[in-house]
Design a protein around this motif. Sequence first.
Motif, mmCIF file in Angstrom:
data_model
loop_
_atom_site.group_PDB
_atom_site.id
_atom_site.type_symbol
_atom_site.label_atom_id
_atom_site.label_comp_id
_atom_site.label_asym_id
_atom_site.label_seq_id
_atom_site.Cartn_x
_atom_site.Cartn_y
_atom_site.Cartn_z
ATOM 1 N N PRO A 130 39.110 -23.662 -8.597
ATOM 2 C CA PRO A 130 38.958 -23.046 -7.270
ATOM 3 C C PRO A 130 37.515 -23.011 -6.768
ATOM 4 N N GLN A 131 36.545 -23.113 -7.666
ATOM 5 C CA GLN A 131 35.143 -23.075 -7.252
ATOM 6 C C GLN A 131 34.659 -24.409 -6.682
ATOM 7 N N ILE A 132 35.443 -25.483 -6.866
ATOM 8 C CA ILE A 132 35.044 -26.812 -6.401
ATOM 9 C C ILE A 132 36.009 -27.279 -5.317
ATOM 10 N N LYS A 133 35.438 -27.751 -4.221
ATOM 11 C CA LYS A 133 36.254 -28.261 -3.120
ATOM 12 C C LYS A 133 35.810 -29.680 -2.770
ATOM 13 N N LYS A 134 36.776 -30.560 -2.634
ATOM 14 C CA LYS A 134 36.487 -31.940 -2.232
ATOM 15 C C LYS A 134 36.388 -31.968 -0.714
ATOM 16 N N ILE A 135 35.257 -32.431 -0.201
ATOM 17 C CA ILE A 135 35.049 -32.429 1.250
ATOM 18 C C ILE A 135 34.617 -33.816 1.715
ATOM 19 N N GLU A 136 34.795 -34.067 2.985
ATOM 20 C CA GLU A 136 34.332 -35.306 3.601
ATOM 21 C C GLU A 136 33.262 -34.967 4.624
ATOM 22 N N ILE A 137 32.130 -35.655 4.523
ATOM 23 C CA ILE A 137 31.038 -35.428 5.464
ATOM 24 C C ILE A 137 30.614 -36.768 6.057
ATOM 25 N N LEU A 192 30.424 -27.109 -4.608
ATOM 26 C CA LEU A 192 30.588 -26.055 -5.604
ATOM 27 C C LEU A 192 30.140 -24.723 -5.017
ATOM 28 N N ARG A 193 30.967 -23.718 -5.175
ATOM 29 C CA ARG A 193 30.598 -22.348 -4.791
ATOM 30 C C ARG A 193 30.991 -21.451 -5.957
ATOM 31 N N VAL A 194 29.974 -20.861 -6.583
ATOM 32 C CA VAL A 194 30.231 -20.077 -7.790
ATOM 33 C C VAL A 194 29.322 -18.850 -7.831
ATOM 34 N N ASP A 195 29.767 -17.807 -8.522
ATOM 35 C CA ASP A 195 28.970 -16.599 -8.689
ATOM 36 C C ASP A 195 27.839 -16.878 -9.665
ATOM 37 N N GLY A 196 26.598 -16.599 -9.246
ATOM 38 C CA GLY A 196 25.427 -16.846 -10.088
ATOM 39 C C GLY A 196 24.902 -15.608 -10.778
ATOM 40 N N GLY A 197 25.673 -14.539 -10.777
ATOM 41 C CA GLY A 197 25.220 -13.301 -11.412
ATOM 42 C C GLY A 197 24.314 -12.509 -10.489
ATOM 43 N N VAL A 198 23.548 -11.603 -11.061
ATOM 44 C CA VAL A 198 22.684 -10.708 -10.282
ATOM 45 C C VAL A 198 21.330 -11.369 -10.063
ATOM 46 N N ASN A 199 20.877 -11.372 -8.811
ATOM 47 C CA ASN A 199 19.562 -11.905 -8.478
ATOM 48 C C ASN A 199 18.501 -10.922 -8.963
ATOM 49 N N PRO A 200 17.542 -11.369 -9.817
ATOM 50 C CA PRO A 200 16.553 -10.430 -10.361
ATOM 51 C C PRO A 200 15.613 -9.844 -9.313
ATOM 52 N N THR A 201 15.452 -10.537 -8.193
ATOM 53 C CA THR A 201 14.547 -10.054 -7.150
ATOM 54 C C THR A 201 15.207 -8.998 -6.281
ATOM 55 N N SER A 202 16.432 -9.287 -5.806
ATOM 56 C CA SER A 202 17.110 -8.373 -4.882
ATOM 57 C C SER A 202 18.001 -7.354 -5.585
ATOM 58 N N GLN A 238 25.628 -15.855 -4.642
ATOM 59 C CA GLN A 238 26.547 -16.988 -4.601
ATOM 60 C C GLN A 238 25.733 -18.277 -4.634
ATOM 61 N N VAL A 239 26.150 -19.217 -5.455
ATOM 62 C CA VAL A 239 25.488 -20.509 -5.548
ATOM 63 C C VAL A 239 26.367 -21.529 -4.836
ATOM 64 N N LYS A 240 25.782 -22.258 -3.882
ATOM 65 C CA LYS A 240 26.524 -23.271 -3.139
ATOM 66 C C LYS A 240 25.743 -24.581 -3.208
ATOM 67 N N ARG A 241 26.353 -25.598 -3.841
ATOM 68 C CA ARG A 241 25.706 -26.896 -3.989
ATOM 69 C C ARG A 241 26.728 -28.014 -3.826
ATOM 70 N N ARG A 242 26.228 -29.203 -3.473
ATOM 71 C CA ARG A 242 27.090 -30.372 -3.311
ATOM 72 C C ARG A 242 26.697 -31.448 -4.312
ATOM 73 N N TYR A 243 27.719 -32.162 -4.795
ATOM 74 C CA TYR A 243 27.506 -33.206 -5.793
ATOM 75 C C TYR A 243 28.240 -34.478 -5.382
ATOM 76 N N THR A 244 27.721 -35.602 -5.878
ATOM 77 C CA THR A 244 28.292 -36.902 -5.530
ATOM 78 C C THR A 244 29.624 -37.134 -6.219
ATOM 79 N N THR A 245 29.742 -36.689 -7.478
ATOM 80 C CA THR A 245 30.965 -36.933 -8.239
ATOM 81 C C THR A 245 31.601 -35.623 -8.696
#
Length: 197
Positions: free
Chosen positions: A18-25, A39-49, A54-61
């Motif tokens: 569920p954290q990975i979605k195939k998209i067309e751009i 990819l959209r996944v929980d990255g835990g607690v931010n040490p600064t704030s 939430q971590v959101k990144r895109r990958y080729t494969t």
Amino acid sequence: MQTRNRKVRTMTRQHLPPQIKKIEITDRKAGKTIVRYQLRVDGGVNPTSGQRQQVKRRYTTEREARDALAAIAGQATLGTFVAKAALTVETACADYVAGRHNLRESARAKLEYDLGPLRERFGTLPVQRLTKADLDALVADLGAGGSRTAKGRTRRAWSAVSVNKAIDAWAIMLDDAHQQGLVTRNVAKYVAHVPVK
């Protein structure tokens, strides 16, 4: 027989988590539609704030996205995940010096002096993008002389002892940033000291 084979293929195919979605751009340069895995996944607690991130990144494969999901989820569980940040080398150095409340004035001045070349050359660079190769080049330039100071003066060659003290100062500063969760690793820790004659 063919229908049965198709069913088997469909059933054995892995579904995306569920954290990975195939998209067309749309690739504007190529003028065509391309597939990416977001990819959209929980990255835990931010040490600064202190808030969850939430971590959101895109990958080729799909494989890259799955590997990133496993890595980020594992690091978030351990509390070691470091989110991408724009914190510069200058700010990291300034914050580190400001936090050294126990230093005498002379020790603080020496620390500023040792961090000076690092700040002058890489001050605007995000500290997460600082590499061992960057530091190795700076070490070589300090030993050879000829680099420029912040005031525009030509720096004389540093002795091996002075260069090694600077390397130690960089390593301590980056170790402090690592402990705060601002960088993934301390690259200065792997910089070799200059041999002292």
